[in-house]
Design a protein around this motif. Structure first.
Motif, PDB file in Angstrom:
ATOM      1  N   TYR A  24       0.613  -1.174  -0.061  1.00  0.00           N
ATOM      2  CA  TYR A  24       0.189  -0.015   0.049  1.00  0.00           C
ATOM      3  C   TYR A  24       0.878   1.377   0.085  1.00  0.00           C
ATOM      4  O   TYR A  24       0.231   2.299   0.235  1.00  0.00           O
ATOM      5  CB  TYR A  24      -0.790   0.135   1.325  1.00  0.00           C
ATOM      6  CG  TYR A  24      -2.062  -0.699   0.929  1.00  0.00           C
ATOM      7  CD1 TYR A  24      -3.303  -0.481   0.244  1.00  0.00           C
ATOM      8  CD2 TYR A  24      -2.397  -1.993   1.719  1.00  0.00           C
ATOM      9  CE1 TYR A  24      -4.374  -1.252   0.186  1.00  0.00           C
ATOM     10  CE2 TYR A  24      -3.556  -2.991   1.497  1.00  0.00           C
ATOM     11  CZ  TYR A  24      -4.202  -2.560   0.736  1.00  0.00           C
ATOM     12  OH  TYR A  24      -5.415  -3.236   0.529  1.00  0.00           O
ATOM     13  N   ASP A  25       2.026   1.108  -0.206  1.00  0.00           N
ATOM     14  CA  ASP A  25       3.007   2.464  -0.066  1.00  0.00           C
ATOM     15  C   ASP A  25       2.655   3.311   1.094  1.00  0.00           C
ATOM     16  O   ASP A  25       2.588   4.286   0.975  1.00  0.00           O
ATOM     17  CB  ASP A  25       2.729   3.315  -1.580  1.00  0.00           C
ATOM     18  CG  ASP A  25       3.313   2.321  -2.913  1.00  0.00           C
ATOM     19  OD1 ASP A  25       4.181   1.842  -2.628  1.00  0.00           O
ATOM     20  OD2 ASP A  25       2.684   2.655  -3.617  1.00  0.00           O
ATOM     21  N   ILE A  26       2.714   2.806   2.318  1.00  0.00           N
ATOM     22  CA  ILE A  26       2.508   3.311   3.696  1.00  0.00           C
ATOM     23  C   ILE A  26       3.353   4.147   3.685  1.00  0.00           C
ATOM     24  O   ILE A  26       3.280   5.312   4.582  1.00  0.00           O
ATOM     25  CB  ILE A  26       2.171   2.380   4.718  1.00  0.00           C
ATOM     26  CG1 ILE A  26       0.644   1.471   4.253  1.00  0.00           C
ATOM     27  CG2 ILE A  26       1.978   3.077   5.911  1.00  0.00           C
ATOM     28  CD1 ILE A  26       0.365   0.441   5.174  1.00  0.00           C
ATOM     29  N   GLY A  27       4.605   3.920   3.456  1.00  0.00           N
ATOM     30  CA  GLY A  27       5.823   4.768   3.650  1.00  0.00           C
ATOM     31  C   GLY A  27       5.507   6.130   3.110  1.00  0.00           C
ATOM     32  O   GLY A  27       5.869   7.284   3.749  1.00  0.00           O
ATOM     33  N   GLU A  28       5.261   5.960   1.892  1.00  0.00           N
ATOM     34  CA  GLU A  28       5.058   7.284   1.180  1.00  0.00           C
ATOM     35  C   GLU A  28       3.755   8.218   1.562  1.00  0.00           C
ATOM     36  O   GLU A  28       3.793   9.303   1.609  1.00  0.00           O
ATOM     37  CB  GLU A  28       4.620   7.189  -0.361  1.00  0.00           C
ATOM     38  CG  GLU A  28       6.012   6.309  -1.193  1.00  0.00           C
ATOM     39  CD  GLU A  28       5.891   5.997  -2.712  1.00  0.00           C
ATOM     40  OE1 GLU A  28       4.577   6.637  -3.089  1.00  0.00           O
ATOM     41  OE2 GLU A  28       6.404   5.478  -3.308  1.00  0.00           O
ATOM     42  N   HIS A  29       2.822   7.329   2.001  1.00  0.00           N
ATOM     43  CA  HIS A  29       1.593   7.855   2.692  1.00  0.00           C
ATOM     44  C   HIS A  29       1.999   8.821   4.035  1.00  0.00           C
ATOM     45  O   HIS A  29       1.528   9.922   4.045  1.00  0.00           O
ATOM     46  CB  HIS A  29       0.722   6.843   2.957  1.00  0.00           C
ATOM     47  CG  HIS A  29      -0.548   7.263   3.557  1.00  0.00           C
ATOM     48  ND1 HIS A  29      -1.753   7.854   2.835  1.00  0.00           N
ATOM     49  CD2 HIS A  29      -1.106   7.150   4.764  1.00  0.00           C
ATOM     50  CE1 HIS A  29      -2.502   8.345   3.665  1.00  0.00           C
ATOM     51  NE2 HIS A  29      -2.362   7.769   4.860  1.00  0.00           N
ATOM     52  N   ILE A  30       2.986   8.227   4.779  1.00  0.00           N
ATOM     53  CA  ILE A  30       3.380   8.694   5.945  1.00  0.00           C
ATOM     54  C   ILE A  30       4.235   9.989   5.498  1.00  0.00           C
ATOM     55  O   ILE A  30       3.991  10.898   6.232  1.00  0.00           O
ATOM     56  CB  ILE A  30       4.216   7.881   7.008  1.00  0.00           C
ATOM     57  CG1 ILE A  30       3.067   6.638   7.479  1.00  0.00           C
ATOM     58  CG2 ILE A  30       4.817   8.354   8.072  1.00  0.00           C
ATOM     59  CD1 ILE A  30       3.886   5.425   8.110  1.00  0.00           C
ATOM     60  N   ASP A  31       5.006   9.929   4.648  1.00  0.00           N
ATOM     61  CA  ASP A  31       5.890  11.093   4.460  1.00  0.00           C
ATOM     62  C   ASP A  31       5.012  12.268   3.757  1.00  0.00           C
ATOM     63  O   ASP A  31       5.332  13.326   4.273  1.00  0.00           O
ATOM     64  CB  ASP A  31       6.680  10.601   3.179  1.00  0.00           C
ATOM     65  CG  ASP A  31       7.986   9.762   3.488  1.00  0.00           C
ATOM     66  OD1 ASP A  31       7.976   9.785   4.828  1.00  0.00           O
ATOM     67  OD2 ASP A  31       8.385   8.891   2.688  1.00  0.00           O
ATOM     68  N   ARG A  32       3.762  12.065   3.364  1.00  0.00           N
ATOM     69  CA  ARG A  32       2.851  12.878   2.861  1.00  0.00           C
ATOM     70  C   ARG A  32       2.207  13.580   3.919  1.00  0.00           C
ATOM     71  O   ARG A  32       1.951  14.842   3.974  1.00  0.00           O
ATOM     72  CB  ARG A  32       1.960  12.254   1.865  1.00  0.00           C
ATOM     73  CG  ARG A  32       0.804  13.345   1.371  1.00  0.00           C
ATOM     74  CD  ARG A  32       0.006  12.840   0.114  1.00  0.00           C
ATOM     75  NE  ARG A  32      -1.413  13.844  -0.290  1.00  0.00           N
ATOM     76  CZ  ARG A  32      -2.152  13.532  -1.006  1.00  0.00           C
ATOM     77  NH1 ARG A  32      -2.359  12.334  -1.511  1.00  0.00           N
ATOM     78  NH2 ARG A  32      -2.898  14.367  -1.342  1.00  0.00           N
ATOM     79  N   TYR A  33       1.581  12.682   4.807  1.00  0.00           N
ATOM     80  CA  TYR A  33       0.660  13.120   5.906  1.00  0.00           C
ATOM     81  C   TYR A  33       1.106  13.345   7.306  1.00  0.00           C
ATOM     82  O   TYR A  33       0.556  14.095   8.011  1.00  0.00           O
ATOM     83  CB  TYR A  33      -0.715  12.323   5.840  1.00  0.00           C
ATOM     84  CG  TYR A  33      -1.460  12.414   4.640  1.00  0.00           C
ATOM     85  CD1 TYR A  33      -2.364  13.475   4.538  1.00  0.00           C
ATOM     86  CD2 TYR A  33      -1.655  11.363   3.841  1.00  0.00           C
ATOM     87  CE1 TYR A  33      -3.211  13.564   3.369  1.00  0.00           C
ATOM     88  CE2 TYR A  33      -2.382  11.532   2.664  1.00  0.00           C
ATOM     89  CZ  TYR A  33      -3.137  12.643   2.594  1.00  0.00           C
ATOM     90  OH  TYR A  33      -3.995  12.676   1.411  1.00  0.00           O
ATOM     91  N   GLY A  34       2.402  12.750   7.409  1.00  0.00           N
ATOM     92  CA  GLY A  34       2.963  12.939   8.792  1.00  0.00           C
ATOM     93  C   GLY A  34       3.267  14.427   9.085  1.00  0.00           C
ATOM     94  O   GLY A  34       2.905  15.168  10.144  1.00  0.00           O
ATOM     95  N   PRO A  35       3.734  15.198   8.211  1.00  0.00           N
ATOM     96  CA  PRO A  35       4.233  16.721   8.457  1.00  0.00           C
ATOM     97  C   PRO A  35       2.884  17.404   8.524  1.00  0.00           C
ATOM     98  O   PRO A  35       2.962  18.596   9.088  1.00  0.00           O
ATOM     99  CB  PRO A  35       4.950  16.870   7.210  1.00  0.00           C
ATOM    100  CG  PRO A  35       5.357  15.681   6.699  1.00  0.00           C
ATOM    101  CD  PRO A  35       4.425  14.621   6.837  1.00  0.00           C
ATOM    102  N   GLN A  36       1.750  16.832   8.112  1.00  0.00           N
ATOM    103  CA  GLN A  36       0.531  17.715   8.216  1.00  0.00           C
ATOM    104  C   GLN A  36      -0.290  17.568   9.399  1.00  0.00           C
ATOM    105  O   GLN A  36      -1.194  18.366   9.631  1.00  0.00           O
ATOM    106  CB  GLN A  36      -0.379  17.376   7.053  1.00  0.00           C
ATOM    107  CG  GLN A  36       0.291  17.777   5.785  1.00  0.00           C
ATOM    108  CD  GLN A  36      -0.796  17.059   4.532  1.00  0.00           C
ATOM    109  OE1 GLN A  36      -1.997  17.381   4.678  1.00  0.00           O
ATOM    110  NE2 GLN A  36      -0.285  16.855   3.327  1.00  0.00           N
ATOM    111  N   ASN A  37       0.181  16.664  10.472  1.00  0.00           N
ATOM    112  CA  ASN A  37      -0.442  16.464  11.561  1.00  0.00           C
ATOM    113  C   ASN A  37      -0.328  17.540  12.498  1.00  0.00           C
ATOM    114  O   ASN A  37       0.534  18.451  12.646  1.00  0.00           O
ATOM    115  CB  ASN A  37       0.353  15.207  12.171  1.00  0.00           C
ATOM    116  CG  ASN A  37      -0.600  14.557  13.457  1.00  0.00           C
ATOM    117  OD1 ASN A  37      -0.714  15.382  14.420  1.00  0.00           O
ATOM    118  ND2 ASN A  37      -1.458  13.582  12.879  1.00  0.00           N
TER     119      ASN A  37
END
Length: 237
Positions: free
Chosen positions: A42-55
């Motif tokens: 699910y490409d979760i690493g890329e997903h975290i890179d996208r939304y982690g900084p927006q938390n």
């Protein structure tokens, strides 16, 4: 009486199917749902890179590597399958400080999940009693497989068709509304929840559900093979 016996077999077979799904669920849970593999699928690493900084509340999830992400997910999995113990203690290191992964609303939701899992364990025991007891009670009365196949096939087809027509995501949301307390949050935006970001919810749950269903069908098929083999031996004696 024959109709009563066939109705009894239908109840036993439904219980056996549900028990098979439950066993598949708990078996997959023992391996933390194979999150390490889903992480790449699910490409979760890329997903975290996208939304982690927006938390908006807790930063730093995107600074961790895959191993740490897997550790955090496994810690959640371990906690919800042990009455929610340790949920508040799930933390990670970021810039020299220890940060909690979960906010209080997420802890409350995961505790609700843990409570639900405890209930499912009890229900699974009930299904097991029905399967074992029913199989023994009806051992002298063979199921009519054409009738049982038509009933089970019709029920399963209706269930799948309903999910397709309503939409898997809508069914997922509706079940949450039915199961969890109305005043407890269960939907979390990625920008508000590291938990939701880490799990790429609800996408991850779709893959896990598919594997659970596949495992359940295999276990159910194994039960049917054992049942037919046992009845053949009974008939030859």
């Amino acid at each position: 009486m024959k109709n009563v016996h066939q109705l009894g077999w239908f109840v036993v077979l439904i219980a056996a199917l549900l028990l098979s799904l439950a066993l598949s669920w708990f078996g997959l849970a023992a391996a933390h749902y194979g999150f390490e593999r889903w992480y790449d699928i699910y490409d979760i690493g890329e997903h975290i890179d996208r939304y982690g900084p927006q938390n908006r509340f807790i930063r730093g999830l995107d600074s961790l590597d895959k191993a740490e992400h897997v550790r955090l997910f496994n810690a959640i999995s371990e906690a919800v399958h042990h009455q929610g113990e340790g949920l508040k203690e799930i933390t990670f290191e970021y810039r020299g400080s220890t940060r909690p992964l979960l906010r209080q609303p997420e802890v409350v939701h995961l505790q609700d999940v843990a409570n639900l899992i405890d209930v499912l364990r009890l229900v699974s025991v009930f299904f097991a009693v029905v399967v074992v007891g029913g199989t023994l009670l009806l051992r002298r009365h063979k199921p009519r497989w054409r009738i049982q196949g038509a009933l089970l096939g019709g029920l399963m087809s209706l269930s799948v068709l309903s999910i397709i027509l309503i939409g898997p995501k809508q069914v997922f949301y509706h079940l949450h509304e039915m199961i969890f307390p109305a005043d407890h949050a269960w939907f979390f935006y990625y920008q508000d929840s590291l938990m939701a970001t880490l799990m790429k919810a609800p996408d991850l749950f779709g893959g896990i559900a598919l594997v659970i269903v596949m495992g359940g069908v295999i276990l159910f098929g194994f039960y049917l093979l054992l049942l037919t083999g046992w009845q053949r031996r009974q008939g030859s004696q």
